[in-house]
Write a protein that holds these residues in place. Sequence first.
Motif, PDB file in Angstrom:
ATOM      1  N   MET A   1       0.707  -1.219   0.052  1.00 37.40           N
ATOM      2  CA  MET A   1      -0.214  -0.016   0.046  1.00 37.40           C
ATOM      3  C   MET A   1       0.971   1.394   0.099  1.00 37.40           C
ATOM      4  SD  MET A   1      -2.653   1.087   2.803  1.00 37.40           S
ATOM      5  CE  MET A   1      -3.787   2.577   2.711  1.00 37.40           C
ATOM      6  N   PRO A   2       0.833   2.241  -1.110  1.00 38.52           N
ATOM      7  CA  PRO A   2       1.672   3.298  -1.132  1.00 38.52           C
ATOM      8  C   PRO A   2       1.554   4.185   0.144  1.00 38.52           C
ATOM      9  CG  PRO A   2       0.081   3.520  -2.673  1.00 38.52           C
ATOM     10  CD  PRO A   2      -0.039   2.262  -2.173  1.00 38.52           C
ATOM     11  N   LEU A   3       2.542   4.873   0.705  1.00 40.65           N
ATOM     12  CA  LEU A   3       2.682   5.616   1.809  1.00 40.65           C
ATOM     13  C   LEU A   3       2.598   6.793   1.227  1.00 40.65           C
ATOM     14  CD1 LEU A   3       2.893   5.758   4.790  1.00 40.65           C
ATOM     15  CD2 LEU A   3       5.400   6.094   4.362  1.00 40.65           C
ATOM     16  N   SER A   4       1.495   8.097   1.847  1.00 37.94           N
ATOM     17  CA  SER A   4       1.093   9.104   1.154  1.00 37.94           C
ATOM     18  C   SER A   4       0.917  10.154   2.495  1.00 37.94           C
ATOM     19  CB  SER A   4       0.131   9.180   0.263  1.00 37.94           C
ATOM     20  OG  SER A   4      -1.000   8.940   0.934  1.00 37.94           O
ATOM     21  N   VAL A   5       1.376  11.238   2.362  1.00 40.05           N
ATOM     22  CA  VAL A   5       1.028  12.247   3.429  1.00 40.05           C
ATOM     23  C   VAL A   5       0.031  13.143   2.612  1.00 40.05           C
ATOM     24  CG1 VAL A   5       2.237  13.893   4.769  1.00 40.05           C
ATOM     25  CG2 VAL A   5       3.382  11.821   4.225  1.00 40.05           C
ATOM     26  N   PRO A   6      -0.869  13.481   3.294  1.00 42.37           N
ATOM     27  CA  PRO A   6      -1.994  14.518   2.824  1.00 42.37           C
ATOM     28  C   PRO A   6      -1.329  15.808   2.920  1.00 42.37           C
ATOM     29  CG  PRO A   6      -2.993  12.883   4.705  1.00 42.37           C
ATOM     30  CD  PRO A   6      -1.604  12.714   4.599  1.00 42.37           C
ATOM     31  N   GLU A   7      -1.933  16.414   2.079  1.00 46.39           N
ATOM     32  CA  GLU A   7      -1.388  17.859   1.958  1.00 46.39           C
ATOM     33  C   GLU A   7      -2.292  18.612   3.110  1.00 46.39           C
ATOM     34  OE1 GLU A   7       0.847  19.515   0.031  1.00 46.39           O
ATOM     35  OE2 GLU A   7       1.306  17.347  -0.993  1.00 46.39           O
ATOM     36  N   ALA A   8      -1.501  19.864   3.540  1.00 48.05           N
ATOM     37  CA  ALA A   8      -2.133  20.578   4.639  1.00 48.05           C
ATOM     38  C   ALA A   8      -3.218  21.182   4.216  1.00 48.05           C
ATOM     39  CB  ALA A   8      -1.230  21.703   4.985  1.00 48.05           C
TER      40      ALA A   8
ATOM     41  N   ARG B   1       6.931  -3.992   6.852  1.00 46.96           N
ATOM     42  CA  ARG B   1       8.038  -3.501   7.452  1.00 46.96           C
ATOM     43  C   ARG B   1       8.071  -1.776   7.735  1.00 46.96           C
ATOM     44  NH1 ARG B   1      12.957  -1.129   5.740  1.00 46.96           N
ATOM     45  NH2 ARG B   1      14.689  -1.631   7.266  1.00 46.96           N
ATOM     46  N   PRO B   2       7.405  -0.970   6.744  1.00 47.18           N
ATOM     47  CA  PRO B   2       7.374   0.339   7.074  1.00 47.18           C
ATOM     48  C   PRO B   2       6.532   0.493   8.336  1.00 47.18           C
ATOM     49  CG  PRO B   2       7.256   0.060   4.790  1.00 47.18           C
ATOM     50  CD  PRO B   2       7.107  -1.304   5.402  1.00 47.18           C
ATOM     51  N   ARG B   3       5.365   0.004   8.241  1.00 49.32           N
ATOM     52  CA  ARG B   3       4.294   0.201   9.322  1.00 49.32           C
ATOM     53  C   ARG B   3       5.178  -0.137  10.973  1.00 49.32           C
ATOM     54  NH1 ARG B   3      -0.585  -1.941   6.638  1.00 49.32           N
ATOM     55  NH2 ARG B   3      -0.167  -3.931   7.370  1.00 49.32           N
TER      56      ARG B   3
ATOM     57  N   LEU C   1      -1.516   6.144   9.901  1.00 49.76           N
ATOM     58  CA  LEU C   1      -3.054   6.248   9.397  1.00 49.76           C
ATOM     59  C   LEU C   1      -3.003   6.054   8.058  1.00 49.76           C
ATOM     60  CD1 LEU C   1      -5.694   6.540  10.705  1.00 49.76           C
ATOM     61  CD2 LEU C   1      -5.688   8.804  10.496  1.00 49.76           C
ATOM     62  N   ALA C   2      -2.128   6.626   7.122  1.00 49.28           N
ATOM     63  CA  ALA C   2      -2.033   6.463   5.823  1.00 49.28           C
ATOM     64  C   ALA C   2      -1.744   5.129   5.382  1.00 49.28           C
ATOM     65  CB  ALA C   2      -1.167   7.305   4.948  1.00 49.28           C
ATOM     66  N   ARG C   3      -1.270   4.205   6.057  1.00 52.89           N
ATOM     67  CA  ARG C   3      -1.097   2.799   5.595  1.00 52.89           C
ATOM     68  C   ARG C   3      -1.993   1.877   6.271  1.00 52.89           C
ATOM     69  NH1 ARG C   3       4.022   2.645   3.178  1.00 52.89           N
ATOM     70  NH2 ARG C   3       3.679   0.503   3.440  1.00 52.89           N
ATOM     71  N   VAL C   4      -2.995   2.117   6.911  1.00 52.09           N
ATOM     72  CA  VAL C   4      -3.907   1.224   7.380  1.00 52.09           C
ATOM     73  C   VAL C   4      -5.347   1.532   6.652  1.00 52.09           C
ATOM     74  CG1 VAL C   4      -2.790   0.895   9.504  1.00 52.09           C
ATOM     75  CG2 VAL C   4      -4.728   2.830   9.401  1.00 52.09           C
TER      76      VAL C   4
ATOM     77  N   SER D   1      -9.893  -0.922  10.041  1.00 54.20           N
ATOM     78  CA  SER D   1      -8.940  -0.976  11.189  1.00 54.20           C
ATOM     79  C   SER D   1      -8.170   0.058  11.641  1.00 54.20           C
ATOM     80  CB  SER D   1      -7.817  -2.286  10.621  1.00 54.20           C
ATOM     81  OG  SER D   1      -8.242  -3.387  10.110  1.00 54.20           O
ATOM     82  N   SER D   2      -8.781   1.205  11.597  1.00 53.38           N
ATOM     83  CA  SER D   2      -8.007   2.214  12.111  1.00 53.38           C
ATOM     84  C   SER D   2      -8.070   2.482  13.383  1.00 53.38           C
ATOM     85  CB  SER D   2      -8.641   3.560  11.502  1.00 53.38           C
ATOM     86  OG  SER D   2      -9.950   3.621  11.791  1.00 53.38           O
ATOM     87  N   GLY D   3      -9.315   2.137  14.167  1.00 53.34           N
ATOM     88  CA  GLY D   3      -9.202   2.123  15.831  1.00 53.34           C
ATOM     89  C   GLY D   3      -8.270   0.996  16.116  1.00 53.34           C
TER      90      GLY D   3
END
Length: 411
Positions: A1-8, A225-227, A334-337, A341-343
């Motif tokens: 699952m690609p990791l992404s950072v939301p824009e502000a 691994r990244p998680r 949070l971007a990787r789950v 399953s977020s909780g």
Amino acid sequence: MPLSVPEAPAAGPRYRDLFRTPEFTPLFLAGSAQTAAQTVAGLGLATLVFRATGSPLLTALAMFGPSLAQLLGATTLLSAADRLPPRTALTVVAVVFAVGTGVQAVPGMPLGAAFGLLAVLGVVGSLGGGVRYGLLGEILPRERYLLGRSVLNMAVGLCQIAGFATGGVLLAVLSPRGTLLTAAALYLLAGLLHRCGLTARPPRATGRVSAAATWRTNTVLLSDRPRRLLYLALWVPNGLIVGCEALFVSYAPDRAGLLFACAAAGMLAGDTVVGRFVPARLRVRLAAPLQALLAAPYLLFAVGTGLPVPVAAAAVAVSAVGYGASLLYQERLLARVPEESSGHALGLHGSGMLACQGLAAVLAGGLAQLTSPATAMALLAAGSLAVTAALTAGLSSAAPRSPRTGRRRTA
């Protein structure tokens, strides 16, 4: 699952927008009351134990013992974080803490029974974090999660400042047991706010709550691994510094409240800056330096008890700014789950973090028994710096990729 950072989020009255969001305000107020209760109760019980035993180890356990018990909850109860109605779960957790804290105030309570009760409360508390932050993800859209989480963290800082200051007054006016009863009343207030302020929502996931389901989801979350590296970054460096904080009562019994308040003020400043003002392009680069800042000032305690109180207080405040790194790592986690399953994922973060804090408190107390509280704080800070350095390379290799190009972002 690609990791992404939301824009502000776009500029504007962002904090105002959060509090206009239905259910955010009662969740904020209930969490604030619960944090104040935990702060007052921890200071009251730690003081009670220190006066009775004079032991740095037992004092640290009295304040952070419930955190250590989170490890058991993380391996048995976390599947319930997404499988229980959030309002009911949060209300019940607050009431259980109110009752448990009130029982700790009973005169003549044996020390072993008090620590056993702390363990029970820690296991129950492991569920509350997952439910609360999973619910936050439902109340707010994901692009505003970091801002909302930072506001809740800011509330933690403010409530800890007020709680430790109030706790010091309560200890002088009401005694440690009266302080514990005040904390129990605050827990009841949190339960009332949860029950009356939140709407009845269905669980986020279906299925039976069981230890096996908890283990299965934990395995899936940690197999990536990244998680896994993100979890370690969230757990270990911060936990070692909380171990330093667990020695404040032993290091300076008459100034512990001041040191705790300075730590809370620094955390408030860090969360405010990171959550509101740091642009998305800088978030990946700032996480590791902030965690290094979290540990470095504690190296000053290597000089021993000769460190002037104003210098110690300033070092603690500057250090706590580094807690803002947790927001950056949480956003990446949070971007990787998946949503359902977020909780559980956030509960695993919270329980693992608190368990590491509890383990670090035990380690800190043991080191302080063998050396001194000041020396133990310096050793734990050096350990935190070493872990941060070891994790930085792996986290850099797992840097977020641009959703459009697939290229690794460098800023």
